[in-house]
Design a protein around this motif. Structure first.
Motif, PDB file in Angstrom:
ATOM      1  N   ASP A  34       0.842  -1.193   0.000  1.00 48.23           N
ATOM      2  CA  ASP A  34       0.000   0.000   0.000  1.00 48.23           C
ATOM      3  C   ASP A  34       0.876   1.241   0.000  1.00 48.23           C
ATOM      4  N   ARG A  35       0.702   2.110   0.977  1.00 51.02           N
ATOM      5  CA  ARG A  35       1.469   3.354   1.022  1.00 51.02           C
ATOM      6  C   ARG A  35       2.962   3.096   1.222  1.00 51.02           C
ATOM      7  N   LYS A  36       3.299   1.944   1.808  1.00 48.47           N
ATOM      8  CA  LYS A  36       4.705   1.617   2.026  1.00 48.47           C
ATOM      9  C   LYS A  36       5.461   1.491   0.712  1.00 48.47           C
ATOM     10  N   LEU A  37       4.707   1.259  -0.358  1.00 46.00           N
ATOM     11  CA  LEU A  37       5.351   1.180  -1.669  1.00 46.00           C
ATOM     12  C   LEU A  37       6.097   2.461  -1.987  1.00 46.00           C
ATOM     13  N   LEU A  38       5.651   3.560  -1.412  1.00 46.09           N
ATOM     14  CA  LEU A  38       6.267   4.849  -1.699  1.00 46.09           C
ATOM     15  C   LEU A  38       7.677   4.959  -1.133  1.00 46.09           C
ATOM     16  N   SER A  43      13.390   6.776  -2.244  1.00 50.44           N
ATOM     17  CA  SER A  43      14.815   6.637  -2.525  1.00 50.44           C
ATOM     18  C   SER A  43      15.131   6.978  -3.974  1.00 50.44           C
ATOM     19  N   ARG A  44      14.188   6.701  -4.876  1.00 56.85           N
ATOM     20  CA  ARG A  44      14.446   6.959  -6.288  1.00 56.85           C
ATOM     21  C   ARG A  44      14.476   8.454  -6.589  1.00 56.85           C
ATOM     22  N   PHE A  45      13.552   9.211  -6.018  1.00 61.08           N
ATOM     23  CA  PHE A  45      13.446  10.633  -6.303  1.00 61.08           C
ATOM     24  C   PHE A  45      14.020  11.520  -5.204  1.00 61.08           C
ATOM     25  N   THR A  88       7.941  14.996 -11.594  1.00 61.36           N
ATOM     26  CA  THR A  88       6.570  15.353 -11.937  1.00 61.36           C
ATOM     27  C   THR A  88       5.642  14.253 -11.473  1.00 61.36           C
ATOM     28  N   SER A  89       4.361  14.566 -11.427  1.00 59.54           N
ATOM     29  CA  SER A  89       3.372  13.572 -11.035  1.00 59.54           C
ATOM     30  C   SER A  89       3.365  12.402 -12.002  1.00 59.54           C
ATOM     31  N   MET A  90       3.591  12.651 -13.284  1.00 60.71           N
ATOM     32  CA  MET A  90       3.638  11.570 -14.265  1.00 60.71           C
ATOM     33  C   MET A  90       4.805  10.633 -13.997  1.00 60.71           C
ATOM     34  N   LYS A  91       5.964  11.179 -13.644  1.00 62.01           N
ATOM     35  CA  LYS A  91       7.112  10.335 -13.349  1.00 62.01           C
ATOM     36  C   LYS A  91       6.863   9.488 -12.108  1.00 62.01           C
ATOM     37  N   ALA A  95       6.830   5.459 -12.329  1.00 60.01           N
ATOM     38  CA  ALA A  95       7.753   4.702 -11.488  1.00 60.01           C
ATOM     39  C   ALA A  95       6.996   3.716 -10.612  1.00 60.01           C
ATOM     40  N   GLU A  96       5.905   4.170 -10.023  1.00 59.66           N
ATOM     41  CA  GLU A  96       5.131   3.303  -9.156  1.00 59.66           C
ATOM     42  C   GLU A  96       4.503   2.168  -9.953  1.00 59.66           C
TER      43      GLU A  96
END
Length: 210
Positions: A34-38, A43-45, A88-91, A95-96
């Motif tokens: 869930d939110r933990k995926l973020l 780390s990526r961004f 950006t929101s698209m990136k 990524a997700e």
């Protein structure tokens, strides 16, 4: 023999979606993402979880302002990674989505939210579920969960659902309330978490386990 499967759960605010997903994961013996995926996106961004959620939840004009501010922040040398220069929101969404695709190739799991119903719209190994409830039930649950009054609970519900719907319309190009996106839509207002989780578990086992 067990086939690999995914349960993508979408929900209205105040339907106990997190608790249902957690219990379903326990019953099926799989992880819940869930939110933990973020944390992976963090780390990526090089963004905090809260910053990524803001990028995803707000309407487009706010996203553009945020990205402009963030780019200026990077230019000042406070954050150096080249991958951060155009967050950006698209990136974030792309990524997700890729992280989710990688996950389902490796294991059976449950995905809560994250636009999974759209990302895996053509995947026969993904069962897509939408949890709904009437406003009275949702307000009562939010009051209990956050210890707020009914007015505050109603505001939380409206803001959360609006943010989720905005994100869905922006990237999926559709509304998350269209029942045709799902294999099953459940009104959970009259049921306990355990009842809903057991019901879903039985359906998943019949569909995917041999």
């Amino acid at each position: 023999m067990e086939n690999k499967f995914v349960v993508a759960i979408n929900r209205e605010c105040g339907t106990n979606g997190s608790a249902i997903a957690k219990r379903l994961g326990e019953l099926l013996g799989v992880k819940v993402y869930d939110r933990k995926l973020l944390e992976t996106l963090t780390s990526r961004f090089n963004l905090t979880t809260e910053e990524i959620e803001k990028v995803k939840a707000k309407k487009k004009p706010w996203w553009e302002d945020f990205c402009n501010f963030y780019n200026q922040f990077c230019d000042m040398g406070i954050r150096q990674s080249e991958s951060n220069k155009e967050v950006t929101s698209m990136k974030v969404y792309q990524a997700e989505a890729q992280i989710l695709r990688d996950l389902v190739q490796k294991e059976s799991c449950i995905i809560l939210g994250r636009s999974a119903f759209h990302i895996f719209r053509d995947d026969p190994q993904v069962a897509k579920v939408f949890l709904i409830a009437n406003e009275e039930n949702r307000i009562r649950r939010i009051c209990q969960k956050y210890n707020v009054d009914e007015k505050q609970a109603s505001q939380i519900i409206n803001e959360t659902d609006e943010a989720r719907e905005t994100f869905t319309k922006t990237f999926a190009g559709t509304t998350r309330y269209d029942s045709r996106h799902y294999d099953l839509v459940i009104n959970v207002g009259s049921y306990q978490v355990e009842q809903v989780a057991n019901f879903l578990a039985s359906l998943v086992e019949k569909r995917f386990k041999k």
